[in-house]
Scaffold this active site. Structure first.
Site, PDB file in Angstrom:
ATOM      1  N   ASN A  11       0.977  -0.756   0.180  1.00  0.00           N
ATOM      2  CA  ASN A  11       0.101  -0.061   0.463  1.00  0.00           C
ATOM      3  C   ASN A  11       0.860   1.608  -0.199  1.00  0.00           C
ATOM      4  O   ASN A  11       1.494   1.184   1.242  1.00  0.00           O
ATOM      5  CB  ASN A  11      -0.411  -0.108   1.530  1.00  0.00           C
ATOM      6  CG  ASN A  11      -2.054   1.143   1.198  1.00  0.00           C
ATOM      7  OD1 ASN A  11      -1.753   1.988   0.255  1.00  0.00           O
ATOM      8  ND2 ASN A  11      -2.162   1.867   2.470  1.00  0.00           N
ATOM      9  N   LYS A  13       0.426   4.413  -0.260  1.00  0.00           N
ATOM     10  CA  LYS A  13      -0.843   5.586   0.186  1.00  0.00           C
ATOM     11  C   LYS A  13       0.047   6.550  -0.904  1.00  0.00           C
ATOM     12  O   LYS A  13      -0.549   6.439  -1.726  1.00  0.00           O
ATOM     13  CB  LYS A  13      -0.055   5.411   1.125  1.00  0.00           C
ATOM     14  CG  LYS A  13       0.192   4.767   2.893  1.00  0.00           C
ATOM     15  CD  LYS A  13      -0.430   4.464   4.129  1.00  0.00           C
ATOM     16  CE  LYS A  13       0.060   3.293   4.536  1.00  0.00           C
ATOM     17  NZ  LYS A  13       0.143   3.250   6.361  1.00  0.00           N
ATOM     18  N   HIS A  94      -9.917   1.103   4.955  1.00  0.00           N
ATOM     19  CA  HIS A  94      -7.912   1.175   5.478  1.00  0.00           C
ATOM     20  C   HIS A  94      -8.242   2.360   6.866  1.00  0.00           C
ATOM     21  O   HIS A  94      -9.180   2.920   6.808  1.00  0.00           O
ATOM     22  CB  HIS A  94      -6.884   1.874   5.075  1.00  0.00           C
ATOM     23  CG  HIS A  94      -5.699   1.533   5.602  1.00  0.00           C
ATOM     24  ND1 HIS A  94      -5.369   3.123   6.550  1.00  0.00           N
ATOM     25  CD2 HIS A  94      -4.878   0.555   5.080  1.00  0.00           C
ATOM     26  CE1 HIS A  94      -4.042   2.297   7.232  1.00  0.00           C
ATOM     27  NE2 HIS A  94      -3.582   1.377   5.828  1.00  0.00           N
ATOM     28  N   GLU A  96      -6.999   4.687   8.385  1.00  0.00           N
ATOM     29  CA  GLU A  96      -6.168   6.030   7.892  1.00  0.00           C
ATOM     30  C   GLU A  96      -7.599   6.920   7.059  1.00  0.00           C
ATOM     31  O   GLU A  96      -8.122   8.147   7.436  1.00  0.00           O
ATOM     32  CB  GLU A  96      -5.199   6.203   6.990  1.00  0.00           C
ATOM     33  CG  GLU A  96      -4.244   6.181   7.463  1.00  0.00           C
ATOM     34  CD  GLU A  96      -2.429   5.282   6.325  1.00  0.00           C
ATOM     35  OE1 GLU A  96      -2.859   5.869   5.858  1.00  0.00           O
ATOM     36  OE2 GLU A  96      -1.835   5.087   7.998  1.00  0.00           O
ATOM     37  N   GLU A 164      -5.030  -4.657  10.738  1.00  0.00           N
ATOM     38  CA  GLU A 164      -3.741  -4.136  11.112  1.00  0.00           C
ATOM     39  C   GLU A 164      -4.165  -3.036  12.563  1.00  0.00           C
ATOM     40  O   GLU A 164      -5.000  -1.723  12.165  1.00  0.00           O
ATOM     41  CB  GLU A 164      -3.903  -2.637   9.921  1.00  0.00           C
ATOM     42  CG  GLU A 164      -3.422  -3.530   8.741  1.00  0.00           C
ATOM     43  CD  GLU A 164      -3.016  -2.276   7.543  1.00  0.00           C
ATOM     44  OE1 GLU A 164      -2.147  -2.862   6.771  1.00  0.00           O
ATOM     45  OE2 GLU A 164      -3.894  -1.324   7.069  1.00  0.00           O
ATOM     46  N   GLY A 170       3.603   2.578  10.328  1.00  0.00           N
ATOM     47  CA  GLY A 170       4.451   3.053  10.684  1.00  0.00           C
ATOM     48  C   GLY A 170       5.376   3.482  11.914  1.00  0.00           C
ATOM     49  O   GLY A 170       5.778   4.697  11.946  1.00  0.00           O
ATOM     50  N   SER A 209       3.683  -2.740  10.501  1.00  0.00           N
ATOM     51  CA  SER A 209       5.005  -2.312  10.895  1.00  0.00           C
ATOM     52  C   SER A 209       5.590  -3.792  10.316  1.00  0.00           C
ATOM     53  O   SER A 209       7.250  -3.992  10.851  1.00  0.00           O
ATOM     54  CB  SER A 209       5.593  -1.817  12.106  1.00  0.00           C
ATOM     55  OG  SER A 209       5.430   0.065  11.756  1.00  0.00           O
TER      56      SER A 209
HETATM   57  P1  13P Z   1       3.668   0.141   7.627  1.00  0.00           P
HETATM   58  O1  13P Z   1       4.052  -1.091   6.974  1.00  0.00           O
HETATM   59  O2  13P Z   1       3.764   1.374   7.278  1.00  0.00           O
HETATM   60  O3  13P Z   1       3.110   0.030   9.396  1.00  0.00           O
HETATM   61  O4  13P Z   1       2.053   0.400   7.236  1.00  0.00           O
HETATM   62  C1  13P Z   1       0.931  -1.108   7.089  1.00  0.00           C
HETATM   63  C2  13P Z   1      -0.159   0.192   6.258  1.00  0.00           C
HETATM   64  O5  13P Z   1      -1.093   0.938   6.844  1.00  0.00           O
HETATM   65  C3  13P Z   1      -0.869  -0.900   5.108  1.00  0.00           C
HETATM   66  O6  13P Z   1      -2.139  -0.297   4.460  1.00  0.00           O
END
Ligand code: 13P
Length: 250
Positions: A11, A13, A94, A96, A164, A170, A209
């Site tokens: 992803n 983002k 997601h 976010e 997640e 992150g 992560s």
């Molecule tokens: P990270 O791997 O950067 O922690 O992000 C995970 C994520 O949100 C994938 O959708």
């Protein structure tokens, strides 16, 4: 059992411009070489068409879609529009977007249904906050998210769950493998309640992560069928080791 192929999805983002396509091609080459693992990359919608052209063998995905087919929704993109430019899948729900765009479980269910209707596969995300975990509510929150946001006719050939934990995204922090096993097991049980035997074919990815150093351990956990990878999917040198770890775990 054991019939579920591992699935590693990146992803990107809000990262990636035309200059990133060479990285994407390196990832596609590694994905081609690793025949036992399914790999996909969800890129910004502005890159989908060029990514699909640059790496025709790599499934390219979006990170969201609107639930309507078309209409007065300024700035939004429908699932059919994404499919038309070459997307084969999309992420929905997601954390976010749940936070930044206040998306509800009902919105996410409608998005997943719209994506499926347009021929896209779906990665449906769920996950608890740190406060919810500390309060002992993680499993209840996550299984409720799935019950409320997964389409009633979901099947393993087009829908994948991604767990997640929000506090692991992150941050460089990952849950204990025992907590991952407990959560993925609880998700499997909830899926059986919701869709019966089909639940055993549905893949449940871990995200948060994941990197080349911890992927092998996470991917060996029972009911972890792959990963949804953010930061470490942005470059081939970080993402390819995760694909290789998934191949070894297969
Ligand atoms: P990270 O791997 O950067 O922690 O992000 C995970 C994520 O949100 C994938 O959708």
């Amino acid at each position: 059992m054991g019939a579920r192929r591992k699935f590693v999805a990146g992803n990107w983002k809000m990262h990636g411009m035309a200059g990133s396509l060479s990285e994407l091609q390196l990832i596609a080459a590694a994905a081609d070489a690793s025949k036992s693992v399914d790999v996909a990359l969800c890129v910004p919608s502005t890159l989908i068409a060029r990514a699909a052209d640059a790496a025709p063998t790599l499934p390219i995905g979006a990170q969201d879609c609107h639930q309507a087919e078309h209409g007065a929704h300024t700035g939004c993109v429908s699932a059919a529009m994404l499919a038309e430019v070459g997307a084969r899948l999309t992420i929905v729900g997601h954390s976010e977007r749940r936070q930044d765009q206040q998306e509800s479980n009902a919105d996410i269910k409608a998005k997943a249904e719209a994506a499926h209707a347009a021929g896209l596969s779906v990665i449906l995300c769920c996950g608890e906050t740190e406060a919810q975990r500390d309060a002992g509510q993680a499993i209840a929150r996550v299984t409720a998210q799935i019950a409320e946001s997964m389409p009633d006719d979901a099947s393993a050939d087009w829908l994948t769950i991604a767990y997640e934990p929000i506090w692991a995204i992150g941050t460089g922090r990952v849950p204990q493998t025992s907590d991952v096993a407990e959560m993925h097991g609880a998700i499997r049980v909830k899926l059986r309640d919701l869709i019966g035997e089909e639940a055993d074919a549905m893949r449940i990815l871990y995200g948060g992560s994941m990197n080349g150093g911890n992927a092998a351990e996470l991917l060996a956990v029972s009911d972890v069928d792959g990963g949804l990878v953010g930061g470490a999917s942005l470059s081939a040198d970080k993402f390819v080791p995760i694909i290789e770890a998934a191949a070894s775990a297969s």
